[in-house]
Design an enzyme around this catalytic site. Structure first.
Site, PDB file in Angstrom:
ATOM      1  N   GLN A 289       0.813  -1.215   0.000  1.00  0.00           N
ATOM      2  CA  GLN A 289       0.000   0.000   0.000  1.00  0.00           C
ATOM      3  C   GLN A 289       0.853   1.275   0.000  1.00  0.00           C
ATOM      4  O   GLN A 289       0.329   2.361  -0.211  1.00  0.00           O
ATOM      5  CB  GLN A 289      -0.940   0.014   1.208  1.00  0.00           C
ATOM      6  CG  GLN A 289      -2.016  -1.056   1.132  1.00  0.00           C
ATOM      7  CD  GLN A 289      -2.900  -1.010   2.338  1.00  0.00           C
ATOM      8  OE1 GLN A 289      -2.595  -1.583   3.374  1.00  0.00           O
ATOM      9  NE2 GLN A 289      -4.014  -0.290   2.214  1.00  0.00           N
TER      10      GLN A 289
ATOM     11  N   LEU B  42      -7.641   1.644   3.141  1.00  0.00           N
ATOM     12  CA  LEU B  42      -7.018   2.925   2.832  1.00  0.00           C
ATOM     13  C   LEU B  42      -6.713   3.060   1.347  1.00  0.00           C
ATOM     14  O   LEU B  42      -6.675   4.172   0.819  1.00  0.00           O
ATOM     15  CB  LEU B  42      -5.735   3.094   3.657  1.00  0.00           C
ATOM     16  CG  LEU B  42      -5.931   3.152   5.181  1.00  0.00           C
ATOM     17  CD1 LEU B  42      -4.587   3.142   5.893  1.00  0.00           C
ATOM     18  CD2 LEU B  42      -6.766   4.345   5.581  1.00  0.00           C
TER      19      LEU B  42
ATOM     20  N   HIS C 143      -7.199  -9.270   6.313  1.00  0.00           N
ATOM     21  CA  HIS C 143      -7.329  -8.154   5.382  1.00  0.00           C
ATOM     22  C   HIS C 143      -5.946  -7.674   4.930  1.00  0.00           C
ATOM     23  O   HIS C 143      -5.692  -7.526   3.734  1.00  0.00           O
ATOM     24  CB  HIS C 143      -8.099  -7.009   6.052  1.00  0.00           C
ATOM     25  CG  HIS C 143      -8.231  -5.796   5.199  1.00  0.00           C
ATOM     26  ND1 HIS C 143      -9.408  -5.438   4.599  1.00  0.00           N
ATOM     27  CD2 HIS C 143      -7.327  -4.846   4.834  1.00  0.00           C
ATOM     28  CE1 HIS C 143      -9.225  -4.325   3.900  1.00  0.00           C
ATOM     29  NE2 HIS C 143      -7.972  -3.942   4.033  1.00  0.00           N
ATOM     30  N   GLU C 144      -5.048  -7.459   5.898  1.00  0.00           N
ATOM     31  CA  GLU C 144      -3.715  -6.948   5.565  1.00  0.00           C
ATOM     32  C   GLU C 144      -2.864  -7.996   4.853  1.00  0.00           C
ATOM     33  O   GLU C 144      -2.148  -7.681   3.902  1.00  0.00           O
ATOM     34  CB  GLU C 144      -2.995  -6.445   6.823  1.00  0.00           C
ATOM     35  CG  GLU C 144      -3.685  -5.273   7.504  1.00  0.00           C
ATOM     36  CD  GLU C 144      -3.995  -4.097   6.587  1.00  0.00           C
ATOM     37  OE1 GLU C 144      -3.248  -3.848   5.621  1.00  0.00           O
ATOM     38  OE2 GLU C 144      -5.010  -3.416   6.832  1.00  0.00           O
TER      39      GLU C 144
END
Length: 187
Positions: free
Chosen positions: A50, A101, A142-143
């Site tokens: 990210q 994000l 999720h990460e």
């Protein structure tokens, strides 16, 4: 240093991230920058892809939720070379709204198992092999998905994907608002 967050459509978000060696240059500074970026963007987790790096580094800060979830008071951790070894198939799949994000403005309900087996190294490169459950297991899934080149929208039904198609297209075009720095795809 606060880093820009790569948004939906950036190729690095679709790459499988690589494990890093113990002597990875600038690792502690990277972890510090990732936590600073996470705090500035008001998130609970951030994966290296990210911020444009296809390496297996994730930071998670659940202390921000400790008023509602007191068990996470002081929980602020880096996960290096993290992998989900197995999912407890007997654990209940729980639906919960997720956001990302890298996909500003979109929140959707995602089903995830409530218990997973993970291996990772901490910021001191100490090895961990543990079963994790509850909200932390959800955030890790999720990460860690980011480390596999996946995003939460990939887990939606075809109908839900169709319903958010225009919102995703807007993100690709840089037509969105958020309170943190981003790096969008430039056509």
């Amino acid at each position: 240093m606060i880093l820009p967050i790569y948004t939906y459509g950036q190729p690095v978000l679709r790459k499988v991230a690589q494990d890093i060696p113990t002597d990875y240059p600038g690792l502690q500074e990277l972890i510090s920058d990732m936590f600073e970026t996470l705090t500035a963007s008001e998130g609970v987790g951030l994966a290296a892809p990210q911020i444009g790096k296809a390496i297996r580094v994730v930071v998670i800060d659940l202390d921000v939720l400790s008023e509602d979830l007191p068990e996470y008071k002081g929980f602020r951790k880096a996960f290096i070379n993290a992998h989900i070894v197995e999912v407890d198939e007997k654990s209940k799949k729980e639906p919960m709204e997720e956001g990302c994000l890298s996909i500003p403005g979109i929140h959707e309900v995602v089903d995830r198992p409530s218990r997973i087996h993970v291996v990772y190294r901490d910021a001191d490169f100490q090895e961990h092999d543990e079963w994790v459950e509850g909200y932390l297991a959800r955030v890790m899934q999720h990460e860690f998905d980011h480390l596999e080149g996946n995003m939460f929208v990939d887990r939606l039904s075809p109908l839900r994907k169709q319903l958010i198609k225009n919102k995703l297209k807007s993100i690709l075009q840089g037509k969105f608002r958020c309170s943190y720095r981003t790096k969008v795809v430039r056509k």
